[in-house]
Design a protein around this motif. Sequence first.
Motif, PDB file in Angstrom:
ATOM      1  N   ILE A 168       1.545  -4.505  -4.364  1.00  0.00           N
ATOM      2  CA  ILE A 168       2.956  -4.266  -4.694  1.00  0.00           C
ATOM      3  C   ILE A 168       3.294  -2.791  -4.515  1.00  0.00           C
ATOM      4  O   ILE A 168       4.363  -2.433  -3.999  1.00  0.00           O
ATOM      5  N   ALA A 169       2.396  -1.904  -4.929  1.00  0.00           N
ATOM      6  CA  ALA A 169       2.626  -0.470  -4.749  1.00  0.00           C
ATOM      7  C   ALA A 169       2.754  -0.132  -3.259  1.00  0.00           C
ATOM      8  O   ALA A 169       3.657   0.613  -2.854  1.00  0.00           O
ATOM      9  N   VAL A 170       1.887  -0.688  -2.442  1.00  0.00           N
ATOM     10  CA  VAL A 170       1.933  -0.420  -1.004  1.00  0.00           C
ATOM     11  C   VAL A 170       3.226  -0.961  -0.402  1.00  0.00           C
ATOM     12  O   VAL A 170       3.882  -0.284   0.410  1.00  0.00           O
ATOM     13  N   PHE A 171       3.632  -2.170  -0.835  1.00  0.00           N
ATOM     14  CA  PHE A 171       4.850  -2.765  -0.288  1.00  0.00           C
ATOM     15  C   PHE A 171       6.087  -1.984  -0.725  1.00  0.00           C
ATOM     16  O   PHE A 171       7.029  -1.804   0.059  1.00  0.00           O
ATOM     17  N   LEU A 172       6.085  -1.508  -1.959  1.00  0.00           N
ATOM     18  CA  LEU A 172       7.200  -0.669  -2.417  1.00  0.00           C
ATOM     19  C   LEU A 172       7.254   0.638  -1.626  1.00  0.00           C
ATOM     20  O   LEU A 172       8.338   1.122  -1.272  1.00  0.00           O
ATOM     21  N   CYS A 173       6.092   1.205  -1.332  1.00  0.00           N
ATOM     22  CA  CYS A 173       6.055   2.437  -0.531  1.00  0.00           C
ATOM     23  C   CYS A 173       6.611   2.186   0.867  1.00  0.00           C
ATOM     24  O   CYS A 173       7.336   3.032   1.426  1.00  0.00           O
ATOM     25  N   ILE A 174       6.294   1.024   1.422  1.00  0.00           N
ATOM     26  CA  ILE A 174       6.825   0.674   2.747  1.00  0.00           C
ATOM     27  C   ILE A 174       8.351   0.660   2.718  1.00  0.00           C
ATOM     28  O   ILE A 174       9.020   1.230   3.595  1.00  0.00           O
ATOM     29  N   HIS A 175       8.913   0.042   1.685  1.00  0.00           N
ATOM     30  CA  HIS A 175      10.370  -0.072   1.623  1.00  0.00           C
ATOM     31  C   HIS A 175      11.027   1.232   1.198  1.00  0.00           C
ATOM     32  O   HIS A 175      12.205   1.462   1.532  1.00  0.00           O
ATOM     33  N   VAL A 176      10.316   2.083   0.488  1.00  0.00           N
ATOM     34  CA  VAL A 176      10.828   3.430   0.248  1.00  0.00           C
ATOM     35  C   VAL A 176      10.982   4.160   1.580  1.00  0.00           C
ATOM     36  O   VAL A 176      12.016   4.794   1.860  1.00  0.00           O
ATOM     37  N   ILE A 177       9.967   4.067   2.421  1.00  0.00           N
ATOM     38  CA  ILE A 177      10.018   4.728   3.731  1.00  0.00           C
ATOM     39  C   ILE A 177      11.121   4.131   4.598  1.00  0.00           C
ATOM     40  O   ILE A 177      11.860   4.860   5.282  1.00  0.00           O
ATOM     41  N   LEU A 178      11.272   2.809   4.582  1.00  0.00           N
ATOM     42  CA  LEU A 178      12.321   2.175   5.385  1.00  0.00           C
ATOM     43  C   LEU A 178      13.703   2.650   4.957  1.00  0.00           C
ATOM     44  O   LEU A 178      14.581   2.884   5.794  1.00  0.00           O
ATOM     45  N   ARG A 179      13.900   2.819   3.665  1.00  0.00           N
ATOM     46  CA  ARG A 179      15.192   3.305   3.171  1.00  0.00           C
ATOM     47  C   ARG A 179      15.394   4.786   3.488  1.00  0.00           C
ATOM     48  O   ARG A 179      16.497   5.203   3.854  1.00  0.00           O
ATOM     49  N   PHE A 180      14.333   5.570   3.361  1.00  0.00           N
ATOM     50  CA  PHE A 180      14.442   6.989   3.713  1.00  0.00           C
ATOM     51  C   PHE A 180      14.715   7.139   5.218  1.00  0.00           C
ATOM     52  O   PHE A 180      15.451   8.041   5.644  1.00  0.00           O
TER      53      PHE A 180
ATOM     54  N   LEU B  32       4.347   4.329   8.193  1.00  0.00           N
ATOM     55  CA  LEU B  32       4.399   2.861   8.236  1.00  0.00           C
ATOM     56  C   LEU B  32       3.174   2.286   8.941  1.00  0.00           C
ATOM     57  O   LEU B  32       2.683   1.207   8.565  1.00  0.00           O
ATOM     58  N   GLU B  33       2.676   2.988   9.942  1.00  0.00           N
ATOM     59  CA  GLU B  33       1.469   2.526  10.635  1.00  0.00           C
ATOM     60  C   GLU B  33       0.239   2.574   9.731  1.00  0.00           C
ATOM     61  O   GLU B  33      -0.743   1.867   9.977  1.00  0.00           O
ATOM     62  N   LEU B  34       0.280   3.383   8.695  1.00  0.00           N
ATOM     63  CA  LEU B  34      -0.807   3.386   7.703  1.00  0.00           C
ATOM     64  C   LEU B  34      -0.590   2.316   6.634  1.00  0.00           C
ATOM     65  O   LEU B  34      -1.553   1.662   6.195  1.00  0.00           O
ATOM     66  N   LEU B  35       0.674   2.149   6.204  1.00  0.00           N
ATOM     67  CA  LEU B  35       0.961   1.262   5.070  1.00  0.00           C
ATOM     68  C   LEU B  35       0.906  -0.219   5.454  1.00  0.00           C
ATOM     69  O   LEU B  35       0.334  -1.034   4.704  1.00  0.00           O
ATOM     70  N   TRP B  36       1.511  -0.591   6.597  1.00  0.00           N
ATOM     71  CA  TRP B  36       1.567  -2.009   6.947  1.00  0.00           C
ATOM     72  C   TRP B  36       0.177  -2.646   7.080  1.00  0.00           C
ATOM     73  O   TRP B  36      -0.069  -3.711   6.484  1.00  0.00           O
ATOM     74  N   PRO B  37      -0.743  -2.057   7.826  1.00  0.00           N
ATOM     75  CA  PRO B  37      -2.071  -2.690   7.931  1.00  0.00           C
ATOM     76  C   PRO B  37      -2.760  -2.824   6.567  1.00  0.00           C
ATOM     77  O   PRO B  37      -3.443  -3.829   6.326  1.00  0.00           O
ATOM     78  N   ARG B  38      -2.585  -1.814   5.700  1.00  0.00           N
ATOM     79  CA  ARG B  38      -3.244  -1.907   4.390  1.00  0.00           C
ATOM     80  C   ARG B  38      -2.636  -3.027   3.557  1.00  0.00           C
ATOM     81  O   ARG B  38      -3.364  -3.777   2.890  1.00  0.00           O
ATOM     82  N   PHE B  39      -1.303  -3.149   3.596  1.00  0.00           N
ATOM     83  CA  PHE B  39      -0.653  -4.229   2.851  1.00  0.00           C
ATOM     84  C   PHE B  39      -1.110  -5.591   3.363  1.00  0.00           C
ATOM     85  O   PHE B  39      -1.414  -6.505   2.571  1.00  0.00           O
ATOM     86  N   GLU B  40      -1.153  -5.743   4.666  1.00  0.00           N
ATOM     87  CA  GLU B  40      -1.585  -7.019   5.231  1.00  0.00           C
ATOM     88  C   GLU B  40      -3.041  -7.312   4.882  1.00  0.00           C
ATOM     89  O   GLU B  40      -3.398  -8.469   4.597  1.00  0.00           O
TER      90      GLU B  40
END
Length: 718
Positions: free
Chosen positions: A436-448, A468-476
Amino acid sequence: MLYEPFAELGTTLTILEAGSVGKGNVVSPINLGDLDLTTDEFILDEVDLHIQANLEDDLVKEALKMGVDLRQYSKQVEGELQRIEQASIKDYIKESQNIASLHNQITACDSILERMEGMLSGFQSDLSSISSEIQTLQQQSVSMNMRLKNRQAVRSQLSQLVDELVVPKTMILVILESPVTEQEFLEQLHELNKKINFAKELSFRETLACSDIQDNVDRLKIKAVTKIREFIVQKIYSFRKPMTNYQIPQNTLLKYRFFYQFLLANERTVAKELRDEYVDTMSKIYYSYFKSYSGRLLKVQYEDVADKDDLMGVEDTPPVLHSSSGFFSKPSLKSRNTIFTLGQRGAVLSPAELEGPILVPHTAQRGDNRYPYETLFRSQHYALLDNGCREYLFLSDFFMVAGNSALDLFNSIMGKTLGMFLKNMSTYLSDCYDSIAVFLCIHVILRFKAITAKRNIPALDKYWEAVLELLWPRFELILEMNIQSIRSTDPQKLGVLDTRPHYITRRYAEFSSTIVSINQTFPNERTNTLLGQLQVEVENFVLKMAAEFPSRKDQLIFLINNYDMMLSVLMERATDDSKEVEGFQQLLMARTQEFIEEILSSPFGGMIAFVKESEALMERGQLDKLKNDEVRITQLVRGFSSTWKQSVESLSQDVMRSFTNFKNGTSIIQGALTQLIQYYHGFHKVLNQPTFRSLTVRSELINLHHLMVEVKKHKPNF
């Protein structure tokens, strides 16, 4: 009348005589000797015409008609003409003085007119000379006008040239003595820049006058460059002072942005030196600031974080205390459940908090406050966004760069800081299991990323993509680990069986609703695919757990409780048309209907079986096969009449005890009672067929309306 020409001639002669008399008072005789009155020409040509004309006269015609003697008449007329002639001569003689006066006047007028003619001739000749003079003047005027225009054109150019060449005393004094912050210095610097450019232009044309001012202009340029360099260097060094708000000196530099423009146009070496000095200074400042800020932020992070054992399919067992180490081997149930629950963590994506003030670490430490990673991540990257946007705008404005040049200059300043961010994030994510923390970070970046695009600031685009290239693979990866943990879960190792919602399904419901609700703003197909796989594994897990129960009734209760719980949690955050909600709604409806049939089969199974059997035979027209089942029918009618109230009451209590969601239990009871009435209505319908009309037990059937009224009394209200 026949001699009218002669009469006219006589009159003329008389006038001439009168004129002669008037002049000399002597009447001179008229010599008619030379006048030939018998000339054939005259007689033939003139007299014939008069004769012909007189013959046409009315009087002549009348006289001829009356027979008058024309000779006598002619003499009479001639006599009258002579008398008239004499009278006319007397009149002329009488008026001779006036005629003579008129003659004199005419003669005088002739002389006057002759003089006037001479004057007019003189005037005409004068006008001719004047016209030639006017033409000469006109030509001279055109020539003078052309010379004037040429002189004005030359004067304007010479005036501008002189103005541009002259170095005023005011300019020299201001450039040499005034501080660079004075408005007067800035104005004179603009003028000096114009003169420098003009001097360069003249030097290309090899204008001799340029050499007269070149020395003065060069001296002023050197002085201005020196003063500007000192001023900008001083402002850059002021950035290095501790606790300096560098936005203040930046705003000052923007106020005097023409200084750098002047240097760039006239001393590129100095301009490059200042730009390199600024880049070096700000690069160190940003790196030092963000390194310190990131380190202090980590000190206010929650101490309890998820590890590789905190997966959705891991069983919850009581903490085990190791005698040797004295610590718990696993986190508590409460701690593990929060890993899959959004709670208040989603507030980090709200507009108020997303662009809210950044965290102040020492203030949080004094208040003993702790924050999840995504909150720290948001604060750190909002500080980066704010400073990055401001820095990019400053660079574009002050250093006059755009496009790739602006991006290169920005990266030379922020590149080291951004590299540090990516390195720290990579280190953190390598040991992060909080999906959840990783997914929230992804959407923080998308909004920024959307904010910077709205501000038209492309400076951080590549950095956002790298994050995003770091966060997406980790979330998946974490999501796939959770899917695998559920897939490999052994129901027999999960402790005592219980029909209430399982903690694994609750984890899934909380987690899935969290991801679905967050993913609605920026949908991602890969996420939806993984959630679909997770849902399939959870459904399989629920079926495997239900299979552990010995009775079908308990299996259905377990399935309904879990489906209902997951559906309730999902509907709190996800939309009603989401795939997850629709899937569990269908599963819940199917299992609920099966459960209703199951709980009705115990007290009313005989009647239900009879109704189904009878309806099947009725469709085939073979109802007579049940004609001999009078005993069976009698038992069913009397048994229902005597036990239905107790059975309904027992059924209601059993349902309410079996389901944790009272609202769901009430719905099931209502569905069961409705189904019961439908079966009893079918029972009535079967017994009303001709085959069973002769049965006396039909009179003991309960009235359907009365049954509905009584059933409503047993309907629970929650």
